[in-house]
Design a protein around this motif. Sequence first.
Motif, mmCIF file in Angstrom:
data_model
loop_
_atom_site.group_PDB
_atom_site.id
_atom_site.type_symbol
_atom_site.label_atom_id
_atom_site.label_comp_id
_atom_site.label_asym_id
_atom_site.label_seq_id
_atom_site.Cartn_x
_atom_site.Cartn_y
_atom_site.Cartn_z
ATOM 1 N N UNK A 33 0.816 -1.216 0.000
ATOM 2 C CA UNK A 33 0.000 0.000 0.000
ATOM 3 C C UNK A 33 0.850 1.266 0.000
ATOM 4 N N UNK A 34 2.183 1.109 0.094
ATOM 5 C CA UNK A 34 3.080 2.251 0.016
ATOM 6 C C UNK A 34 3.319 2.970 1.322
ATOM 7 N N UNK A 35 2.729 2.498 2.411
ATOM 8 C CA UNK A 35 2.890 3.145 3.713
ATOM 9 C C UNK A 35 4.119 2.566 4.424
ATOM 10 N N UNK A 36 5.090 3.398 4.813
ATOM 11 C CA UNK A 36 6.254 2.889 5.540
ATOM 12 C C UNK A 36 5.846 2.346 6.914
ATOM 13 N N UNK A 37 6.493 1.266 7.331
ATOM 14 C CA UNK A 37 6.183 0.675 8.639
ATOM 15 C C UNK A 37 7.464 0.176 9.295
ATOM 16 N N UNK A 38 7.435 0.146 10.632
ATOM 17 C CA UNK A 38 8.555 -0.402 11.389
ATOM 18 C C UNK A 38 8.384 -1.911 11.523
ATOM 19 N N UNK A 39 9.458 -2.572 11.944
ATOM 20 C CA UNK A 39 9.380 -4.010 12.194
ATOM 21 C C UNK A 39 8.369 -4.307 13.298
ATOM 22 N N UNK A 40 8.347 -3.447 14.316
ATOM 23 C CA UNK A 40 7.405 -3.664 15.420
ATOM 24 C C UNK A 40 5.959 -3.563 14.926
ATOM 25 N N UNK A 41 5.679 -2.605 14.051
ATOM 26 C CA UNK A 41 4.330 -2.468 13.511
ATOM 27 C C UNK A 41 3.949 -3.690 12.679
ATOM 28 N N UNK A 42 4.877 -4.181 11.892
ATOM 29 C CA UNK A 42 4.597 -5.356 11.066
ATOM 30 C C UNK A 42 4.383 -6.594 11.932
ATOM 31 N N UNK A 43 5.131 -6.708 13.017
ATOM 32 C CA UNK A 43 4.936 -7.841 13.930
ATOM 33 C C UNK A 43 3.559 -7.770 14.572
ATOM 34 N N UNK A 44 3.121 -6.554 14.907
ATOM 35 C CA UNK A 44 1.806 -6.392 15.534
ATOM 36 C C UNK A 44 0.687 -6.711 14.546
ATOM 37 N N UNK A 45 0.836 -6.264 13.302
ATOM 38 C CA UNK A 45 -0.193 -6.498 12.287
ATOM 39 C C UNK A 45 -0.305 -7.984 11.956
ATOM 40 N N UNK A 46 0.839 -8.648 11.808
ATOM 41 C CA UNK A 46 0.839 -10.048 11.359
ATOM 42 C C UNK A 46 0.697 -11.055 12.489
ATOM 43 N N UNK A 47 1.062 -10.641 13.705
ATOM 44 C CA UNK A 47 1.069 -11.586 14.819
ATOM 45 C C UNK A 47 2.288 -12.479 14.819
ATOM 46 N N UNK A 48 3.248 -12.202 13.945
ATOM 47 C CA UNK A 48 4.468 -13.001 13.872
ATOM 48 C C UNK A 48 5.483 -12.520 14.895
ATOM 49 N N UNK A 49 6.384 -13.413 15.246
ATOM 50 C CA UNK A 49 7.481 -13.030 16.134
ATOM 51 C C UNK A 49 8.379 -12.015 15.434
ATOM 52 N N UNK A 50 8.968 -11.126 16.221
ATOM 53 C CA UNK A 50 9.818 -10.091 15.618
ATOM 54 C C UNK A 50 10.993 -10.704 14.865
ATOM 55 N N UNK A 51 11.488 -11.815 15.361
ATOM 56 C CA UNK A 51 12.610 -12.458 14.674
ATOM 57 C C UNK A 51 12.175 -12.969 13.298
ATOM 58 N N UNK A 52 10.924 -13.495 13.215
ATOM 59 C CA UNK A 52 10.404 -13.966 11.926
ATOM 60 C C UNK A 52 10.206 -12.800 10.980
ATOM 61 N N UNK A 53 9.636 -11.712 11.498
ATOM 62 C CA UNK A 53 9.453 -10.516 10.673
ATOM 63 C C UNK A 53 10.794 -10.013 10.169
ATOM 64 N N UNK A 54 11.797 -9.990 11.044
ATOM 65 C CA UNK A 54 13.123 -9.492 10.668
ATOM 66 C C UNK A 54 13.730 -10.333 9.547
#
Length: 396
Positions: A33-54
């Motif tokens: 969608x073109x919106x910048x996001x942090x790793x923490x935001x992506x982890x919250x949206x997906x429910x994935x562990x931060x290590x997996x998101x990273x």
Amino acid sequence: MSASSLSTGSAGSTTPGGLVPRDAGDLLAILRDGIPRTRAQLAEITGLARSTVASRIDALMHARLIMPAPDAASSGGRPPARVVFNAGARIILAIDLGATHGVIAIADLAGNVLASESAPLTIADGPEPVLGWALHTAKRLVKASGRPRSELAGVGIGLPGPVQHSTGMPINPPIMPGWDRFDVPSYVRRTFDVPVLVDNDVNVLALGEHAVSWPLEDDLLFVKVSTGIGLGIIAGGRLQRGAAGSAGDLGHVRVPFTRDTPRHGDEDADLEALASGPAIARYIAERGTPATSSADVLALARAGNADAVAGIRQAGRDLGEVLATCVNLFNPSVVVVGGSIARAGEQLLAGVREVVYRQSTPLATQHLQIVAASAGETGGVLGAAIMVAQHLLDPA
């Protein structure tokens, strides 16, 4: 090779499109969608562990499908604070072929048109002359873009007739002599050895209008009124092609005559015989003004010719007779009317609205919008590019 077949990256490392690292498609879908996001935001949206998101971000960065947000470049070896979709990572070749015109464009992975060229053509000249012109033009555009061929991700093509989407072959197209079951993807791959997707032009236009003008609407009908008449159906947010790819063949629907529709000798007729550009041209010619084509109708209407204006208004009413049933059946939130005749002014839309709002159910029309297409001449290539991008990048 079928139109939906795709080249494959290294075994086990990417999706079948060869672009998206395996298991990272859902993460990329969020960022597209073109919106910048942090790793923490992506982890919250997906429910994935931060290590997996990273790890998935690292894979997408390696594939150049995402990049640090402009205001979030990393420093001191630390990962960037925010990441964003890199639509410019690859280019897409988009080809929109109509009955009498063609548009060729280079686009990015978001469907943004970077360069385009159009020219008159005659689709009835056959596949090899028409595609030969398209590919010659495409090669020139790719060279002028300065991008290497290796960055071309795929080719999307819209054709003015029925297309079996699974193979990319036109099937008995009425205005395309010589095209029946011609293997368009294989022919194109002789020049550009990348995935090639082919669909009818109305489906491609529907994809473009939905993505650019109505991305938040899940249910949309796109009607093209030009040399022929067709319908693109977006339902549940996805293009609906039907079991064999023939969904939306509006032009061959029989139109019952009503008190608003003058008789032409038969009790009813195909919608195309009443409301297409050539049909309106016949109406005008019968009243003494020379006209044979959609282009003639458009020019006369813009010049204020009364017969052209009246013919377009009546074509809108005839179109509305069929669309009223479609509105009751599909309950869309938006009906978009495009094609050359729609560009003649408000008369076509006025005729459609007059009948649809009167004949459809109150619940179906309570919030219904009937609007003109906004993409203009580049709508077809925009949709063709989006068709390829969705096929390569969507998690499904």
